[in-house]
Design a protein around this motif. Structure first.
Motif, short mmCIF file in Angstrom:
data_model
loop_
_atom_site.label_atom_id
_atom_site.label_comp_id
_atom_site.label_asym_id
_atom_site.label_seq_id
_atom_site.Cartn_x
_atom_site.Cartn_y
_atom_site.Cartn_z
N ARG A 173 -29.00 -14.29 14.91
CA ARG A 173 -28.52 -13.62 13.55
C ARG A 173 -29.79 -13.34 12.62
N TYR A 174 -30.53 -14.42 12.48
CA TYR A 174 -31.72 -14.02 11.56
C TYR A 174 -32.51 -12.71 11.96
N LEU A 175 -32.75 -12.67 13.19
CA LEU A 175 -33.64 -11.53 13.80
C LEU A 175 -32.80 -10.31 13.79
N THR A 176 -31.53 -10.15 13.76
CA THR A 176 -30.71 -9.30 13.60
C THR A 176 -30.80 -8.77 12.04
N HIS A 177 -30.89 -9.72 11.30
CA HIS A 177 -30.69 -9.38 9.75
C HIS A 177 -32.17 -8.80 9.30
N MET A 178 -33.13 -9.39 10.06
CA MET A 178 -34.52 -8.74 9.71
C MET A 178 -34.63 -7.13 10.23
N LEU A 179 -33.98 -7.13 11.50
CA LEU A 179 -34.21 -5.72 12.11
C LEU A 179 -33.16 -4.81 11.16
N LYS A 180 -32.19 -5.25 10.79
CA LYS A 180 -31.24 -4.12 9.79
C LYS A 180 -32.18 -4.12 8.51
N ILE A 181 -32.70 -5.14 7.78
CA ILE A 181 -33.67 -4.91 6.70
C ILE A 181 -34.70 -3.50 6.84
N PHE A 182 -35.32 -3.80 8.21
CA PHE A 182 -36.20 -2.80 8.27
C PHE A 182 -35.61 -1.37 9.14
N GLY A 183 -34.22 -1.47 8.99
CA GLY A 183 -33.64 -0.02 9.37
C GLY A 183 -33.77 0.18 10.86
N ALA A 184 -33.96 -0.99 11.63
CA ALA A 184 -34.18 -0.80 13.04
C ALA A 184 -32.64 -0.89 13.80
N ILE A 185 -31.83 -1.44 13.04
CA ILE A 185 -30.33 -1.58 13.33
C ILE A 185 -29.63 -1.12 12.35
N GLU A 186 -28.86 0.09 12.81
CA GLU A 186 -28.29 0.89 11.68
C GLU A 186 -26.83 0.46 11.58
N GLU A 187 -26.18 0.39 12.71
CA GLU A 187 -24.83 -0.09 12.65
C GLU A 187 -24.43 -1.35 12.12
N GLU A 188 -23.11 -1.70 11.65
CA GLU A 188 -22.90 -3.17 11.23
C GLU A 188 -22.60 -4.12 12.38
N SER A 189 -23.65 -4.36 13.23
CA SER A 189 -23.75 -5.17 14.28
C SER A 189 -23.97 -6.55 13.78
N PRO A 190 -23.17 -7.63 14.19
CA PRO A 190 -23.17 -8.88 13.57
C PRO A 190 -24.52 -9.54 14.31
N LEU A 191 -24.54 -9.17 15.61
CA LEU A 191 -25.59 -9.66 16.53
C LEU A 191 -26.34 -8.87 17.40
N GLY A 192 -27.92 -8.27 17.25
CA GLY A 192 -28.25 -7.61 18.32
C GLY A 192 -28.08 -6.24 18.03
N PHE A 193 -28.86 -5.58 19.03
CA PHE A 193 -28.73 -4.12 19.14
C PHE A 193 -27.29 -3.50 19.53
#
Length: 863
Positions: free
Chosen positions: A664-684
């Motif tokens: 979840r932490y890695l997902t959160h950081m990727l969301k901050i960077f814009g690498a995950i656009e959708e509201e995904s709770p975990l992962g791509f």
């Protein structure tokens, strides 16, 4: 005889005779909450007992009538009695006075008398004073530092208004398709903006402009209009050839005068392309061809010669184009395409977007005030900025960003534009370094009314006027590409500070690095660029963003196959980790069983997790160093993979709560960077935007049931030895489910892992696996063929008797002995002893080999 002193009064008599007497309330103290019971001695009687032991016992008897568990209100009598003692009693039976003593000591800080101690010791049951507390020592938290082009160092970022950040970004000049150079700038700023907003929690107000009035736009719009008008006349093949030849004459002159090797190479390529397209048309005319085939060759030539013909037509008829709408249609189209590209790249839209064409009145007012402040002057209908006067004015400085470039006439001319560097325009300036704030429009250019006559804004003034109107006299951040530092941004700074009469229009200037294409300079004018749309055909927006994240935002980035392969590998690493954690979390388990006891492995992994988070924070504080952040995240995933592999080898399930926290932490950081656009709770997420969550949550239960059913069938097939069923199970895993974007991973002794992944990626993965297997098969067959050839060659050699092995080498030897050993070389010269010895060894080896062959034949082997 010595007279004995009178015995001390008995405790019973004291209890009988003593009466509590009220004592004056000292300041700051309060009386006991209730008087002692009737018949109990007061403190004065107790303190009058001369024998210390008796006095302490009497005090204990008195205190037994009061409660000291929750504390009590302290009186002056308590204080007086307390000062008669030097410590609590040692006798454990006197626990009332011991508790009372510690209570009073906690309030007063200890007895005040200096007499000999009464031998009373503290006991574990007494009330202790609360010890002093001090905060933990720690290092100062790191602060966000950004590389500021104004100082050429990393400065601590301090917004001017609390947490609010005002940010202006130079937008595109919209006259052609957006390319990867634009992506370099706008993805990088999008990452910086998201980090400031979502990680550091600043309130960012982001403003960007669209340049829709510019020399490049005017020239391109005019040329496009003239070329289409020419094409609509449907000129004959002969006419097209004549016009192309006429257009190539000034083009050849331009080519000869071009000193820039890159630009010269581009022009030469264009000249060759036109010549190659003209040859088939000339041949067709010589052959007397006509009809559709001839028309097709005309169209091919027109396409290849479009730039050459457009320049030629513009030189003759450009001044005839007067309709302003012609100059607005082109930028409107390309602006719309730019926004589509940014959306496809998941770049956040600006909070406010400004267009030059909509701010002409504000620009006129801005120029007028600069003139009124004494830093601008009108000349022949244009208005110029007086760089010399500004630089010599107290409190002002020209060329803040690149002072060494001041006076660079080539850069200044590029900043003025192709339509604005004629000898006539240059003669209007007081100094060669002065630049246009407002340009008098010539025939064939759009124009707006103003105090100096009809004209149009200069390039630099547009940003100053629009940013100044929205952000005021000083902004926190101004961003743009590295190549805009001089003269564009330096001129922006000068004219804005001349308008506001300050020296702080921009606090932090951020410039993104260049982008190269496979190591070569990228330039739209050199036609060496990759459009964003073309790039997105090869790679996803996430993969492009990861490639950018793996490089510093302020350094040069090389867009190449190697760069993108690194991004693809990184994405695969993260995705596999997320899929493994998702599979772990889907495993049914009781709520309480989720919280397993931590062993040393979990403790160490958790320590590493927090170290990595601290390193990520430090890297983000250090100029938003995403390259280091991604390396720390990669290392964390690597440690998790080792942990999971060790657990798998031990046939134990990994600790799900810890791994979920990390994922979840890695997902959160990727969301901050814009690498995950959708509201995904975990992962791509899997699938299209907005559907991934429902797809995964809906489909996965059915896939899990299918996997468990398949595993049961496989178990029965193995027990009953039914290979056909096992083959069908493998086909389901390898051929059928991948077409649906489903991957099954079989592990010996463990449940099958089900992963829902991107279908195209999975098919590419399958193709790569098949390619690797095919390559292994080919290498295996090749190795087998070589072994067969070697065995055949060995067998052929074994068949030769040693007496015949040298006889065929007549080119080396001329005489042989009775055994077939050479004695003389080809020239008749007797062989030396060393040569003869060497040949003898070969002869003996062949004897053994031939003997082995004879035995093989005797035993029924190959003939």
């Amino acid at each position: 005889m010595r007279q004995q002193s009178a015995p001390p009064p008995s405790l019973a008599r004291l209890w009988k005779e003593a009466r509590p007497a009220p004592s004056p309330r000292p300041r700051g103290l309060v009386p006991p909450p209730a008087p002692p019971p009737a018949g109990a001695p007061d403190y004065r009687a107790i303190l009058g007992i001369s024998d210390e032991a008796a006095r302490v016992r009497a005090l204990d008897a008195h205190l037994s009538t009061r409660s000291y568990v929750q504390g009590f209100a302290l009186s002056q009598a308590d204080v007086d009695a307390f000062r008669q003692l030097s410590g609590p009693p040692a006798d454990p039976q006197l626990f009332h006075v011991a508790r009372w003593f510690r209570h009073v000591a906690a309030i007063l800080g200890g007895p005040r008398t200096t007499g000999p101690p009464c031998g009373l010791q503290a006991t574990g049951r007494g009330r202790r004073a609360q010890p002093a507390w001090s905060p933990p020592a720690r290092s100062e938290p790191c602060q966000l530092r950004l590389y500021n082009s104004l100082t050429r160092r990393k400065d601590v970022f301090v917004p001017q208004d609390g947490r609010r950040v005002t940010w202006y970004c130079c937008g595109p000049t919209v006259y052609d398709a957006s390319h990867m150079g634009h992506a370099r700038s706008y993805i990088s700023f999008d990452i910086l903006r998201r980090v400031l907003r979502d990680y550091f929690k600043f309130d960012v107000f982001y403003c960007m402009n669209i340049t829709d009035i510019d020399d490049k736009i005017i020239k391109r719009a005019r040329q496009n209009y003239l070329f289409e008008r020419y094409r609509e006349t449907q000129p004959q093949a002969v006419q097209v050839l004549e016009d192309v030849r006429a257009a190539l004459q000034p083009f050849s002159t331009k080519l000869q005068e071009t000193a820039d090797p890159d630009k010269r190479q581009m022009l030469e390529r264009l000249q060759r392309a036109v010549a190659q397209a003209a040859e088939p048309l000339e041949a067709a005319l010589r052959a007397g061809q006509a009809g559709q085939e001839l028309d097709g060759r005309v169209q091919v030539l027109l396409e290849e010669a479009k730039d050459v013909l457009s320049d030629w037509l513009d030189s003759m008829h450009g001044s005839e184009v007067t309709d302003n709408s012609i100059f607005s249609e082109l930028p409107k189209f390309w602006e719309a395409e730019f926004h589509k590209d940014m959306e496809a790249l998941n770049v956040l839209p600006p909070d406010v977007l400004t267009r030059v064409s909509e701010y002409v009145p504000e620009i006129v007012d801005f120029v007028q005030k600069i003139v009124d402040n004494g830093y601008g002057y009108a000349s022949n209908g244009s208005v110029y900025f007086d760089t010399v006067k500004f630089a010599n004015s107290e409190g002002h400085s020209y060329g803040k960003l690149v002072p060494e470039a001041v006076g660079d006439q080539k850069a200044l001319h590029e900043g003025e534009g192709d339509l604005s560097i004629s000898a006539e325009r240059l003669s209007e300036k007081r100094s060669p370094s002065d630049f246009a704030l407002w340009k008098a429009s010539k025939p064939g250019e759009p124009s707006w009314p103003c105090p100096w006559g009809k004209g149009r804004p200069g390039w630099h003034i547009e940003c100053s006027a629009m940013a100044g109107t929205l952000l005021g006299a000083s902004m926190d951040i101004h961003g743009g590409g590295f190549d805009l530092r001089f003269p564009h941004h330096d001129n922006e700074l000068a004219q804005s500070e001349a308008y506001f009469e300050n020296d702080c229009w921009v606090r932090y200037f951020l410039h993104t690095g260049h982008l190269t294409i496979a190591g070569c300079k990228m330039s739209k004018s050199l036609k060496n660029f990759v459009t964003i749309k073309d790039a997105l055909k090869k790679h996803s927006a996430r993969q492009l963003r990861l490639a950018f994240l793996m490089h510093s935002w302020k350094d040069t980035l090389d867009y190449s196959a190697n760069t993108m392969e690194s991004a693809l590998q990184y994405e695969r690493l993260l995705n596999e980790f997320f899929l493994n954690v998702k599979d772990l979390l889907r495993s049914p388990v009781e709520v309480a069983a989720r919280f397993e006891k931590w062993e040393d492995e979990e403790t160490e992994l958790n320590k590493s997790f927090y170290k990595k988070k601290a390193a990520v924070h430090q890297a983000l504080c250090d100029n938003v160093d995403t390259r280091t952040v991604l390396e720390e995240m990669r290392a964390l995933v690597g440690q998790c993979n080792l942990y999971m592999a060790a657990r798998k080898a031990a046939r134990r399930r990994p600790h799900r709560v810890l791994l979920e926290s990390i994922a979840r932490y890695l997902t959160h950081m990727l969301k901050i960077f814009g690498a995950i656009e959708e509201e995904s709770p975990l992962g791509f997420p899997v699938g299209g935007a907005g559907t991934s969550l429902s797809l995964e949550s809906t489909v996965m239960p059915y896939l899990q049931v299918l996997s468990e059913f398949r595993e049961g069938v496989r178990r029965i097939a193995r027990e009953h030895r039914v290979p056909e069923v096992l083959q069908l199970s493998d086909a389901l895993r390898d051929d059928i489910l991948p077409e649906l974007g489903v991957r099954l991973e079989d592990h010996e002794g463990l449940p099958t892992v089900v992963k829902l992944v991107d279908r195209d990626a999975l098919l590419r993965e399958r193709e790569e696996k098949q390619r690797v297997e095919e390559e292994k098969r080919r290498k295996k067959e090749e190795a087998a063929r070589k072994r067969q050839e070697q065995e055949a060659a060995k067998l052929a050699k074994m068949k030769i008797p040693p007496s015949e092995m040298f006889l065929s080498e007549s080119d080396k030897y001329s005489k042989f002995d009775e055994n077939g050993l050479p004695t003389h070389d080809s020239e008749g010269k007797e062989l030396s002893k060393g040569q003869a010895k060497k040949l003898r060894k070969l002869f003996e080896a062949q004897e053994r080999l031939h003997l082995e062959y004879l035995q093989l034949v005797q035993n029924g082997g190959p003939p």
